[in-house]
Design a protein around this motif. Structure first.
Motif, PDB file in Angstrom:
ATOM      1  N   GLN A 320      60.198  53.614  58.469  1.00  0.00           N
ATOM      2  CA  GLN A 320      60.862  54.907  58.322  1.00  0.00           C
ATOM      3  C   GLN A 320      61.756  55.190  59.511  1.00  0.00           C
ATOM      4  O   GLN A 320      61.659  54.551  60.555  1.00  0.00           O
ATOM      5  N   THR A 321      62.632  56.155  59.321  1.00  0.00           N
ATOM      6  CA  THR A 321      63.503  56.575  60.413  1.00  0.00           C
ATOM      7  C   THR A 321      62.715  57.470  61.363  1.00  0.00           C
ATOM      8  O   THR A 321      61.603  57.921  61.054  1.00  0.00           O
ATOM      9  N   LEU A 327      61.873  54.124  54.288  1.00  0.00           N
ATOM     10  CA  LEU A 327      62.863  53.130  53.876  1.00  0.00           C
ATOM     11  C   LEU A 327      62.181  52.011  53.121  1.00  0.00           C
ATOM     12  O   LEU A 327      61.069  51.597  53.454  1.00  0.00           O
ATOM     13  N   PRO A 346      65.903  44.902  54.450  1.00  0.00           N
ATOM     14  CA  PRO A 346      66.110  46.238  53.875  1.00  0.00           C
ATOM     15  C   PRO A 346      66.621  46.155  52.439  1.00  0.00           C
ATOM     16  O   PRO A 346      67.397  45.261  52.092  1.00  0.00           O
ATOM     17  N   TRP A 350      70.575  50.125  56.341  1.00  0.00           N
ATOM     18  CA  TRP A 350      69.900  50.793  57.442  1.00  0.00           C
ATOM     19  C   TRP A 350      70.725  52.024  57.864  1.00  0.00           C
ATOM     20  O   TRP A 350      71.953  51.959  57.909  1.00  0.00           O
TER      21      TRP A 350
END
Length: 359
Positions: A320-321, A327, A346, A350
């Motif tokens: 995750q951010t 994500l 990913p 991103w």
């Protein structure tokens, strides 16, 4: 565009770690050439803290053993025998460590024990370097250098990148042939691998006197160097970039960390907890591109022990951010069982300029 990665919030990743050495040997593809392998090994020594391990691997009298062990895993390919594939991987290397431990119970031991142990650390360097190079640098090179990609003995990436490396940094010399042959035979037997002793010595002889020699001579030929650079232009440009994931110059610190885990296990007489040795990009660093369709978007986590693909539980891994946005990533243990590197590919771009946390 570049995005900032990678922060490992909690390690190890649950469900991914093998409690013991797992069986099953993965298959290795194109990898570093052996002049490059030797350079990686020698560079890794500079990343070791002062102490008995650094003293051991810096000993000039043990340099032939260190180089011999570093190139040894490729000897099976040279001799056309499957022992080479097994020699790249942790199960065989741990079997060799066990054997050496039985005949050399004390550290640092006598001269013969020091020679055996140094050879083993060279083997460990080779196996780890190939995993990181293949899973990141080679994957990107296959895309960026697709036009010239080849699989021949003399025009493959491993050979031609080795020619480029030797031309730019100098070729390694070939030491005299030295092998802990009885230990190797015992380790292979413990893994159920039957290999004649002459196959092992033949493979090492070919590496020292033909494989290293070919690249040493090719590196002196401007036409051969130019041909390598033109066939693999992206690889030529990034081969010496320490910020390109999987490049030789980024591997030294990973090898040094792996050596320290092996040394600690040897000294303590038991396997330490599995730990994260490295992230690619580095913890808190940057170096991947945002475009999820690019091979340069792949991030990775490297562990101190081989992973067991059969126990993988992706639901327990979260990416995750820093703001908490989850994500989607595809997880794979490159090369499968016994490999150390978990790759994160990913499934969407991103986010640019944000820290990514792996939980």
């Amino acid at each position: 565009m570049k995005c900032n990665l990678l922060r490992l919030v909690r390690a190890p990743l649950l469900g991914l770690l093998a409690a013991a050495v797992v069986v099953g040997v993965p298959q290795r593809g194109v990898a570093n050439g052996n002049h490059t392998h030797i350079a990686i090994t020698l560079h890794a020594i500079s990343h070791l803290p002062a102490g008995p391990l650094k003293q051991l691997l810096s000993d000039p009298t043990l340099r032939p053993m260190l180089i011999g062990g570093t190139i040894f895993p490729d000897g099976g390919y040279a001799a056309n025998h499957g022992y080479g594939e097994a020699a790249h991987w942790e199960p065989l290397q741990r079997a060799l460590a066990k054997r050496i431990g039985e005949v050399c119970p004390a550290l640092p031991g006598d001269a013969t024990c020091r020679e055996r142990l140094t050879f083993l650390f060279g083997m460990a360097s080779h196996g780890m370097a190939d995993q990181v190079f293949d899973g990141l640098f080679m994957v990107a090179a296959k895309v960026h250098d697709k036009k010239g990609w080849a699989h021949g003995t003399f025009d493959s990436l491993d050979t031609m990148s080795d020619v480029m490396w030797a031309a730019r940094h100098g070729a390694a010399e070939s030491p005299e042939l030295w092998l802990p042959l009885d230990d190797l035979l015992a380790a292979f037997a413990a893994q159920g691998i039957s290999v004649p002793s002459d196959k092992i010595t033949d493979g090492q002889f070919i590496l020292l006197n033909a494989v290293l020699a070919y690249v040493r001579n090719a590196a002196k030929d401007p036409d051969k160097v130019k041909a390598a650079e033109e066939r693999y232009p992206w690889s030529s440009k990034h081969l010496e970039d320490p910020h390109t994931a999987g490049s030789p110059l980024c591997e030294g610190r990973i090898i040094a960390s792996y050596w320290q885990h092996l040394w600690a296990e040897w000294v303590d007489g038991r396997a330490p907890a599995v730990e994260v040795m490295a992230t690619l990009p580095t913890h808190g660093g940057s170096g991947v591109v945002a475009d999820h369709t690019s091979p340069d978007a792949i991030a990775a986590v490297v562990f101190s022990r081989g992973l067991n693909d059969e126990k993988k539980q992706p639901a327990k891994v979260e990416v995750q951010t820093e703001k908490g946005t989850k994500l989607s990533v595809k997880l794979d243990i490159f090369y499968g069982n016994s490999a150390h590197m978990l790759r994160l590919t990913p499934q969407q771009d991103w986010p640019v300029g944000e820290r990514i946390d792996v939980r």
